[in-house]
Design an enzyme around this catalytic site. Sequence first.
Site, PDB file in Angstrom:
ATOM      1  N   CYS A   1      -5.270  -0.960   0.628  1.00 56.90           N
ATOM      2  CA  CYS A   1      -3.773  -0.468  -0.169  1.00 56.90           C
ATOM      3  C   CYS A   1      -4.169  -0.071  -1.739  1.00 56.90           C
ATOM      4  O   CYS A   1      -3.788   0.454  -2.035  1.00 56.90           O
ATOM      5  CB  CYS A   1      -2.747  -1.567   0.129  1.00 56.90           C
ATOM      6  SG  CYS A   1      -3.363  -3.169  -0.069  1.00 56.90           S
TER       7      CYS A   1
ATOM      8  N   LYS B   1      -0.062 -14.065   7.073  1.00 56.79           N
ATOM      9  CA  LYS B   1       0.404 -12.639   5.641  1.00 56.79           C
ATOM     10  C   LYS B   1       1.299 -11.745   6.949  1.00 56.79           C
ATOM     11  O   LYS B   1       1.834 -11.501   7.463  1.00 56.79           O
ATOM     12  CB  LYS B   1      -0.762 -12.164   5.179  1.00 56.79           C
ATOM     13  CG  LYS B   1      -0.181 -11.039   4.298  1.00 56.79           C
ATOM     14  CD  LYS B   1      -0.771 -10.382   3.788  1.00 56.79           C
ATOM     15  CE  LYS B   1      -0.769  -9.322   2.899  1.00 56.79           C
ATOM     16  NZ  LYS B   1      -2.094  -8.891   2.067  1.00 56.79           N
TER      17      LYS B   1
ATOM     18  N   ARG C   1       3.393  -4.215  -5.678  1.00 59.59           N
ATOM     19  CA  ARG C   1       2.597  -2.852  -5.550  1.00 59.59           C
ATOM     20  C   ARG C   1       3.615  -2.386  -6.896  1.00 59.59           C
ATOM     21  O   ARG C   1       2.590  -1.142  -7.124  1.00 59.59           O
ATOM     22  CB  ARG C   1       3.931  -3.040  -4.440  1.00 59.59           C
ATOM     23  CG  ARG C   1       3.595  -3.861  -2.516  1.00 59.59           C
ATOM     24  CD  ARG C   1       3.458  -2.845  -1.955  1.00 59.59           C
ATOM     25  NE  ARG C   1       3.455  -4.061  -0.493  1.00 59.59           N
ATOM     26  CZ  ARG C   1       3.784  -4.258   0.380  1.00 59.59           C
ATOM     27  NH1 ARG C   1       6.034  -3.739   1.040  1.00 59.59           N
ATOM     28  NH2 ARG C   1       3.494  -5.001   1.530  1.00 59.59           N
TER      29      ARG C   1
ATOM     30  N   ARG D   1       4.438  -2.324   6.200  1.00 64.68           N
ATOM     31  CA  ARG D   1       3.567  -2.468   6.630  1.00 64.68           C
ATOM     32  C   ARG D   1       3.885  -3.434   8.238  1.00 64.68           C
ATOM     33  O   ARG D   1       3.401  -4.383   8.484  1.00 64.68           O
ATOM     34  CB  ARG D   1       2.862  -3.778   5.964  1.00 64.68           C
ATOM     35  CG  ARG D   1       2.352  -2.981   4.492  1.00 64.68           C
ATOM     36  CD  ARG D   1       0.558  -3.352   4.247  1.00 64.68           C
ATOM     37  NE  ARG D   1       0.946  -3.502   2.250  1.00 64.68           N
ATOM     38  CZ  ARG D   1       0.780  -2.348   1.962  1.00 64.68           C
ATOM     39  NH1 ARG D   1       0.446  -1.161   2.688  1.00 64.68           N
ATOM     40  NH2 ARG D   1       1.079  -1.869   0.720  1.00 64.68           N
TER      41      ARG D   1
ATOM     42  N   LYS E   1       0.821 -17.125   3.518  1.00 67.01           N
ATOM     43  CA  LYS E   1       1.501 -15.955   2.738  1.00 67.01           C
ATOM     44  C   LYS E   1       2.702 -14.816   2.576  1.00 67.01           C
ATOM     45  O   LYS E   1       2.111 -14.417   3.851  1.00 67.01           O
ATOM     46  CB  LYS E   1       0.088 -15.209   1.984  1.00 67.01           C
ATOM     47  CG  LYS E   1       0.442 -13.676   0.948  1.00 67.01           C
ATOM     48  CD  LYS E   1       0.199 -13.036   0.574  1.00 67.01           C
ATOM     49  CE  LYS E   1       0.021 -11.761  -0.070  1.00 67.01           C
ATOM     50  NZ  LYS E   1      -0.866 -10.369   0.132  1.00 67.01           N
TER      51      LYS E   1
ATOM     52  N   SER F   1       3.696 -12.695  -6.044  1.00 65.12           N
ATOM     53  CA  SER F   1       4.696 -12.013  -7.606  1.00 65.12           C
ATOM     54  C   SER F   1       6.224 -11.804  -7.396  1.00 65.12           C
ATOM     55  O   SER F   1       6.717 -12.085  -8.430  1.00 65.12           O
ATOM     56  CB  SER F   1       3.848 -10.488  -6.975  1.00 65.12           C
ATOM     57  OG  SER F   1       4.355  -9.501  -6.653  1.00 65.12           O
TER      58      SER F   1
HETATM   59  C1  PBG Z   1      -3.408  -6.568  -0.574  1.00 61.66           C
HETATM   60  C2  PBG Z   1      -2.205  -7.827  -0.559  1.00 61.66           C
HETATM   61  C3  PBG Z   1      -0.618  -7.063  -1.355  1.00 61.66           C
HETATM   62  C4  PBG Z   1      -0.637  -8.948  -2.308  1.00 61.66           C
HETATM   63  C5  PBG Z   1      -2.193  -9.830  -1.836  1.00 61.66           C
HETATM   64  N1  PBG Z   1      -3.069  -8.822  -1.034  1.00 61.66           N
HETATM   65  C6  PBG Z   1       0.246  -6.344  -0.742  1.00 61.66           C
HETATM   66  C7  PBG Z   1       0.516  -6.193   0.182  1.00 61.66           C
HETATM   67  O1  PBG Z   1      -0.072  -6.727   1.313  1.00 61.66           O
HETATM   68  O2  PBG Z   1       1.692  -5.312  -0.008  1.00 61.66           O
HETATM   69  C8  PBG Z   1       0.098  -9.086  -2.195  1.00 61.66           C
HETATM   70  C9  PBG Z   1      -0.039 -10.316  -3.424  1.00 61.66           C
HETATM   71  C10 PBG Z   1       1.575 -10.655  -4.596  1.00 61.66           C
HETATM   72  O3  PBG Z   1       2.541 -10.413  -4.293  1.00 61.66           O
HETATM   73  O4  PBG Z   1       0.838 -11.585  -5.566  1.00 61.66           O
HETATM   74  N2  PBG Z   1      -4.479  -5.557  -0.893  1.00 61.66           N
END
Ligand code: PBG
Length: 323
Positions: free
Chosen positions: A122, A195, A205, A217, A248, A274
């Site tokens: 992504c 996840k 993002r 997603r 997560k 995040s």
């Molecule tokens: C995908 C990925 C994401 C995060 C970690 N790996 C973004 C998503 O799935 O949209 C999010 C991590 C975060 O919010 O700190 N490569």
Amino acid sequence: MAFPIHRLRRLRNDPRVRAMVRETRLAADQLVEPLFVVPGTGARVEIPSMPGQFRLSVDELLRECEASLAAGIRAVLLFGIPEKKDATGSDGYAVDGIIASATRALKRALPDLHVIADVCLCEYTDHGHCGVVRDGKLVNDETLELLAREAVTYAEAGVDMVAPSAMADGQVAAIREALDAAGHRDLPIMSYSAKYASAFYGPFRDAADSAPAFGDRGAYQMDPASRKQALREVDLDIEEGADIVMVKPALAYLDILRQVAERVDVPVAAYNVSGEYSLVKATAARGWIDERRAATEILIALRRAGADIIITYFAKQAAGWLA
Ligand code: PBG
């Protein structure tokens, strides 16, 4: 009658006794620091939605990681923001792509640092989805080939661990097979197994410029309202060869974390994402919450719920608090 014989406060009155009976501990070597890498040199640009976090060019990344090691953080998780994005996310598996290049530089300069690479597309696709898209849909099995290629590219560049996060079915097996075929039998896989499709990834993002250009997603990440499929995801990933499984986000999913920790015999990681970081930062900036106490409480809660490893943007600060 229990009372007045039993008084639980007896073990609470004295801070030394409180420490003596404390069940959960947090140590800096359980923490992994996520970092964002950008092309160029001399770049250290603060991410507006994640105060205290930066987009770093490789030279600045080296400096940052040196400071992390000095603070007691031993592992980092790398995310790349490439020069150019395209339909198949080719920078993710290019030999001279942003993460492959950053890894080679890091391992050369700081061999003691444990480097983990996020394996997903992504950040590298122009549409922002986690793999190959056709007719508005993520094509699972074609995505597997690219993820496997990405993992092998990072392995050849010298990463110590790969962390697939695309939520493609079969991704762990595909990556394990490709790594083994390329001679990387000892490289561990930490899978983002459970996840969820979460609003708490919002600031990430922004940071990675990876919001999907259309749709969301929901067709590949999990539904926040469901629990059982998280257990199946974890079981399948372990069968496919995951060495570590991850839950997560972390904070709104403590029940999942606890259940996964009780169910499996592999180490469990929690990703304090995040949005969870930025909630604390934003409220602390307004003086509405004590940042250090709130962040420490969150990290301890994740350990208490069953996390062996915590991936957190508070890593460096927390290492300082723990010192
Ligand atoms: C995908 C990925 C994401 C995060 C970690 N790996 C973004 C998503 O799935 O949209 C999010 C991590 C975060 O919010 O700190 N490569």
